[in-house]
Design an enzyme around this catalytic site. Structure first.
Site, short mmCIF file in Angstrom:
data_model
loop_
_atom_site.label_atom_id
_atom_site.label_comp_id
_atom_site.label_asym_id
_atom_site.label_seq_id
_atom_site.Cartn_x
_atom_site.Cartn_y
_atom_site.Cartn_z
N HIS A 234 8.03 -1.63 7.95
CA HIS A 234 7.15 -0.58 7.43
C HIS A 234 5.68 -1.00 7.51
CE1 HIS A 234 6.02 3.09 5.47
NE2 HIS A 234 5.13 2.37 4.82
N HIS B 28 1.32 7.55 7.76
CA HIS B 28 2.65 7.72 8.34
C HIS B 28 2.67 8.78 9.43
CE1 HIS B 28 4.35 6.01 4.30
NE2 HIS B 28 3.66 5.12 4.99
N ASP C 204 2.69 1.15 9.12
CA ASP C 204 1.38 1.42 8.49
C ASP C 204 0.23 0.97 9.39
OD1 ASP C 204 2.24 2.54 6.10
OD2 ASP C 204 2.19 0.65 4.99
N HIS D 208 -3.75 -1.83 4.10
CA HIS D 208 -4.58 -0.74 4.62
C HIS D 208 -6.06 -1.11 4.71
CE1 HIS D 208 -1.24 1.96 4.68
NE2 HIS D 208 -1.03 1.83 3.38
ZN LIG Z 1 3.23 3.13 4.40
#
Ligand SMILES: [Zn+2]
Length: 278
Positions: free
Chosen positions: A208, A52, A212, A235
């Site tokens: 969001h 973030h 990311d 991720h």
């Molecule tokens: Zn996040």
């Protein structure tokens, strides 16, 4: 956490003030562990939940800064990049003299894993298209496309919060992440709704994911010129794309000016965050 200026060419660097100022650069080779969050590790020193803050740096066009921490985890704050953006803006942004370097995509790269995929394609600016399909009555299929220029990151992405269920939260706590997770620092999903509404955007979830992705792609160490298309990635896939890209130098070239939007400044300048603290 405190942000201090860094010389041009240093990139974003995390500094552990509790470990004699040991520094961990925000670059792909230091990626450590990736599950609910992206963590960096160098010589056994961990920096956890970097995405973030890194997303905020990219969104504001900051190339060089040192982030001082007195422990291993970045503060989660409200679960978005907004508090980091405000902190950096408060600290002030300064242009540096050296020309900024961009990583410009020359050839596409696609990665697939079951029904998840991520790809990056040649483009004259940095844009993202993200799709999710999350089995929850409030989410389902969402897609968000954004060109990360002219403040659109700040208006459309920075404030989107992370989300999770009570079960996720417990799993994260068990992994030692997100200390003190609460309704204040993420959207908490229930079986058919959310515990802590209202949402900041009706499609806050997919926004969001864009946040990311931008944070994870910061680990390229340079601003990107290319279009990223992601479908149900996370991720692990974001950081895998970064390491695949960096390994194959035929996929990109380094350029010192973005071909678009810099008509009035032939060479854009690096910026740095001036000192500021939380
Ligand atoms: Zn996040």
């Amino acid at each position: 956490m405190r942000i201090v200026p860094a010389a041009s060419g240093r990139g974003i660097v995390f500094r552990r003030t509790d470990l004699d100022g040991f520094e961990v650069e925000a670059v792909s080779r230091n990626v450590a562990r990736v599950s609910y969050a992206t963590s960096l590790m160098k010589k056994g020193v961990l920096i956890s939940t970097t995405e973030h803050a890194l997303s905020a740096f990219i969104g504001l066009g900051i190339d060089n800064a040192i982030v001082e921490l007195d422990n291993l985890e970045l503060p989660i704050l409200d679960g978005s990049a907004k508090p980091f953006v405000e902190m950096i803006q408060k600290a002030g942004i300064r242009k540096q003299r050296k020309a900024r370097k961009y990583l410009k995509i020359r050839r596409e790269l696609e990665m697939r894993e079951g029904n998840k995929s991520i790809g990056v394609y040649p483009a004259s600016s940095y844009s993202v298209s993200y799709s999710i399909n999350f089995p929850h009555p409030l989410i389902g299929k969402e897609n968000f496309e954004v060109e990360l220029t002219n403040g659109s990151y700040l208006r459309q992405i920075a404030a989107a919060r992370t989300f999770g269920s009570r079960e996720d939260e417990q799993a994260m706590r068990n992994m030692g992440l997100i200390r003190g997770a609460s309704r204040e620092n993420c959207i908490v999903l229930t079986r058919d709704g959310i515990e802590n509404g209202p949402l900041r955007f009706s499609d806050e979830f997919v926004r969001h994911k864009v946040l990311d992705l931008v944070g994870d792609l910061a680990l390229l160490g340079k601003q990107l010129l290319g279009k990223v298309v992601a479908d149900r990635a996370g991720h692990a896939m974001h950081t895998a794309l970064v390491s695949r890209l960096l390994r194959d130098k035929t996929l990109w070239e380094e350029v010192t000016a973005s071909p678009e939007g810099d008509e009035h400044h032939a060479v854009p300048h690096r910026t740095e965050a001036a000192a500021g603290s939380w």
